[in-house]
Enzyme design. Sequence first.
Site, PDB file in Angstrom:
ATOM      1  N   LYS A   1      34.130  63.074 -55.883  1.00  0.00           N
ATOM      2  CA  LYS A   1      33.166  63.804 -56.778  1.00  0.00           C
ATOM      3  C   LYS A   1      32.338  64.811 -55.753  1.00  0.00           C
ATOM      4  O   LYS A   1      31.921  64.382 -54.500  1.00  0.00           O
ATOM      5  CB  LYS A   1      32.357  62.874 -57.755  1.00  0.00           C
ATOM      6  CG  LYS A   1      31.721  61.834 -57.343  1.00  0.00           C
ATOM      7  CD  LYS A   1      30.783  61.873 -55.872  1.00  0.00           C
ATOM      8  CE  LYS A   1      29.579  62.528 -55.702  1.00  0.00           C
ATOM      9  NZ  LYS A   1      28.597  62.531 -54.481  1.00  0.00           N
TER      10      LYS A   1
ATOM     11  N   TYR B   1      25.606  61.928 -61.085  1.00  0.00           N
ATOM     12  CA  TYR B   1      25.721  60.523 -61.593  1.00  0.00           C
ATOM     13  C   TYR B   1      24.688  60.356 -62.700  1.00  0.00           C
ATOM     14  O   TYR B   1      24.980  59.671 -63.580  1.00  0.00           O
ATOM     15  CB  TYR B   1      25.302  59.409 -60.499  1.00  0.00           C
ATOM     16  CG  TYR B   1      26.340  59.066 -59.350  1.00  0.00           C
ATOM     17  CD1 TYR B   1      27.366  58.537 -59.749  1.00  0.00           C
ATOM     18  CD2 TYR B   1      26.270  59.668 -58.132  1.00  0.00           C
ATOM     19  CE1 TYR B   1      28.394  58.295 -58.661  1.00  0.00           C
ATOM     20  CE2 TYR B   1      27.078  59.251 -57.098  1.00  0.00           C
ATOM     21  CZ  TYR B   1      28.268  58.810 -57.378  1.00  0.00           C
ATOM     22  OH  TYR B   1      29.259  58.371 -56.338  1.00  0.00           O
TER      23      TYR B   1
HETATM   24  P1  NAD Z   1      30.740  63.508 -44.415  1.00  0.00           P
HETATM   25  O1  NAD Z   1      30.210  64.714 -43.659  1.00  0.00           O
HETATM   26  O2  NAD Z   1      30.608  61.946 -43.861  1.00  0.00           O
HETATM   27  O3  NAD Z   1      32.639  63.585 -44.185  1.00  0.00           O
HETATM   28  C1  NAD Z   1      33.272  64.635 -44.410  1.00  0.00           C
HETATM   29  C2  NAD Z   1      34.596  64.665 -43.387  1.00  0.00           C
HETATM   30  O4  NAD Z   1      35.092  66.044 -43.684  1.00  0.00           O
HETATM   31  C3  NAD Z   1      34.311  64.739 -42.122  1.00  0.00           C
HETATM   32  O5  NAD Z   1      35.350  63.598 -41.493  1.00  0.00           O
HETATM   33  C4  NAD Z   1      34.674  65.867 -41.499  1.00  0.00           C
HETATM   34  O6  NAD Z   1      34.998  65.726 -40.036  1.00  0.00           O
HETATM   35  C5  NAD Z   1      35.427  66.500 -42.228  1.00  0.00           C
HETATM   36  N1  NAD Z   1      35.580  67.857 -42.420  1.00  0.00           N
HETATM   37  C6  NAD Z   1      36.935  68.636 -42.075  1.00  0.00           C
HETATM   38  N2  NAD Z   1      36.566  69.949 -42.285  1.00  0.00           N
HETATM   39  C7  NAD Z   1      35.166  69.976 -42.432  1.00  0.00           C
HETATM   40  C8  NAD Z   1      34.436  71.062 -42.400  1.00  0.00           C
HETATM   41  N3  NAD Z   1      34.732  72.537 -42.214  1.00  0.00           N
HETATM   42  N4  NAD Z   1      33.268  71.081 -42.365  1.00  0.00           N
HETATM   43  C9  NAD Z   1      32.621  69.747 -42.634  1.00  0.00           C
HETATM   44  N5  NAD Z   1      33.381  68.477 -42.396  1.00  0.00           N
HETATM   45  C10 NAD Z   1      34.700  68.609 -42.528  1.00  0.00           C
HETATM   46  O7  NAD Z   1      30.782  63.173 -45.801  1.00  0.00           O
HETATM   47  P2  NAD Z   1      31.176  62.005 -46.892  1.00  0.00           P
HETATM   48  O8  NAD Z   1      29.774  61.646 -47.183  1.00  0.00           O
HETATM   49  O9  NAD Z   1      32.158  61.356 -46.367  1.00  0.00           O
HETATM   50  O10 NAD Z   1      31.531  62.978 -48.139  1.00  0.00           O
HETATM   51  C11 NAD Z   1      32.895  63.439 -48.408  1.00  0.00           C
HETATM   52  C12 NAD Z   1      33.102  63.547 -49.938  1.00  0.00           C
HETATM   53  O11 NAD Z   1      33.096  62.293 -50.569  1.00  0.00           O
HETATM   54  C13 NAD Z   1      32.101  64.488 -50.495  1.00  0.00           C
HETATM   55  O12 NAD Z   1      32.519  65.301 -51.641  1.00  0.00           O
HETATM   56  C14 NAD Z   1      31.025  63.561 -51.163  1.00  0.00           C
HETATM   57  O13 NAD Z   1      30.447  64.007 -52.422  1.00  0.00           O
HETATM   58  C15 NAD Z   1      32.049  62.509 -51.554  1.00  0.00           C
HETATM   59  N6  NAD Z   1      31.448  61.284 -51.528  1.00  0.00           N
HETATM   60  C16 NAD Z   1      31.423  60.269 -52.613  1.00  0.00           C
HETATM   61  C17 NAD Z   1      30.643  58.917 -52.716  1.00  0.00           C
HETATM   62  C18 NAD Z   1      30.843  57.941 -53.816  1.00  0.00           C
HETATM   63  O14 NAD Z   1      30.282  57.142 -54.149  1.00  0.00           O
HETATM   64  N7  NAD Z   1      31.944  58.479 -54.756  1.00  0.00           N
HETATM   65  C19 NAD Z   1      29.808  58.724 -51.699  1.00  0.00           C
HETATM   66  C20 NAD Z   1      29.815  59.503 -50.775  1.00  0.00           C
HETATM   67  C21 NAD Z   1      30.716  60.748 -50.518  1.00  0.00           C
END
Ligand code: NAD
Length: 385
Positions: free
Chosen positions: A152, A237
């Site tokens: 999401k 949410y």
């Molecule tokens: P994060 O920043 O920790 O991870 C993002 C990942 O994408 C990293 O591994 C990064 O290296 C990679 N990436 C690849 N290309 C990139 C770029 N150009 N710029 C930045 N990062 C790049 O983020 P996250 O917290 O893991 O979130 C990722 C997704 O998951 C989002 O869409 C977020 O909304 C979703 N999320 C959902 C929940 C849930 O409870 N369902 C919780 C957290 C995050």
Amino acid sequence: MTTSSSFSRRNFLAGLGASALALPATGFANSFDNDQYLAQLAAQKRELFGQDRKLGIALVGLGSYATNQLAPGLQQTQYCRLAGIVTGTPAKAEQWMQKYNIPKQNVYDYKTFDRIADNRDIDVVYVVLPNSMHAEYVIRAAQAGKHVICEKPLAIMPKECQDMIDACKKANRQLAVGYRLHYEPFTREVMRLGQEKVFGKVKFVEASDGFRIGDPTQWRLKKAMAGGGPLMDVGIYAIQGARYVTGLEPVSVTAQFGPKTDLQKFKEVEETLFWQFQFPGGVVSNSTTSYAAGVERLYASCENGWFELSPAFGYGPLKGRTSKGPIEQPIVHHQANHMDNICKVLLNNETLPDHITGQEGLRDVRLMQAIYQAAETGRRIDLKA
Ligand code: NAD
């Protein structure tokens, strides 16, 4: 916009209730035995499929959510397993291969990703990238012939969501959205309380989700990557909460931006946002989302009582009570439970229930864009079915 029937109690609960992963009924949290529950799932799976086949999932983007929630969750799943990874960082690839015993041929980077089409070990691609990258990788995964789970928000704009849905349909693959709470027992219980009018009709909902954001350089604060601020991240949410507690679709929305107390950090996105949905029959909801302060609550005031979850949206354990006493439910691993429920349907060659598909993700993206429009114009925005 959707109509109330697209989010009807029948659709929503029927989809959940159809699950062979049936969770214990309400009210016996104290006697819940997780080992017994997992053993029961394994037995159900053997009974259904006559073997121990699990769908292979490849995680795309090994950031915080993939590392801290999804990969550990995949160590507990009955219907799927961590089979592959897609990462742009070779050092991460090495670590993950060792830690999770992933063979080299199941490791891709963003350039080699499309070759996943030839990998029979991978059945499902799970996109866990920054929001602006969801559409591209979902479409590429579908074109590679894989089912897709996408985090999401499904995407930033409705058009992208529609393109993602269309690409999956064209490839005859299914698209699920990362709404882990849809299979979470406390959440299911408040859906039931609201949609079955256990305390009479829901009259008013208060649903808010926010936290104090840290690192000022992160993609969540960049409009092009995140699509917006806390609304896109956690406000979604609160939108979900108001919809699944009432079982209704909003007919109009008003919204207001909160103040920016850190102009540097919030140069591109909102810091705080308030909105109010009007639902059919005079039902209303009021919500706050913020990157300035923590809030996590879902409260419903009904004709003959009330119920609430607080915390309501995090990784749990969630906690709830009603005007008659505490809500007691089993505590599950949200992500393992979510992926198992989706993969069980895919393994069984069934169609995912509407509430966990790309269509549901699209509904919320439309609503978020309407909330921004309402806040920017100061006008009430009508939401057309
Ligand atoms: P994060 O920043 O920790 O991870 C993002 C990942 O994408 C990293 O591994 C990064 O290296 C990679 N990436 C690849 N290309 C990139 C770029 N150009 N710029 C930045 N990062 C790049 O983020 P996250 O917290 O893991 O979130 C990722 C997704 O998951 C989002 O869409 C977020 O909304 C979703 N999320 C959902 C929940 C849930 O409870 N369902 C919780 C957290 C995050």
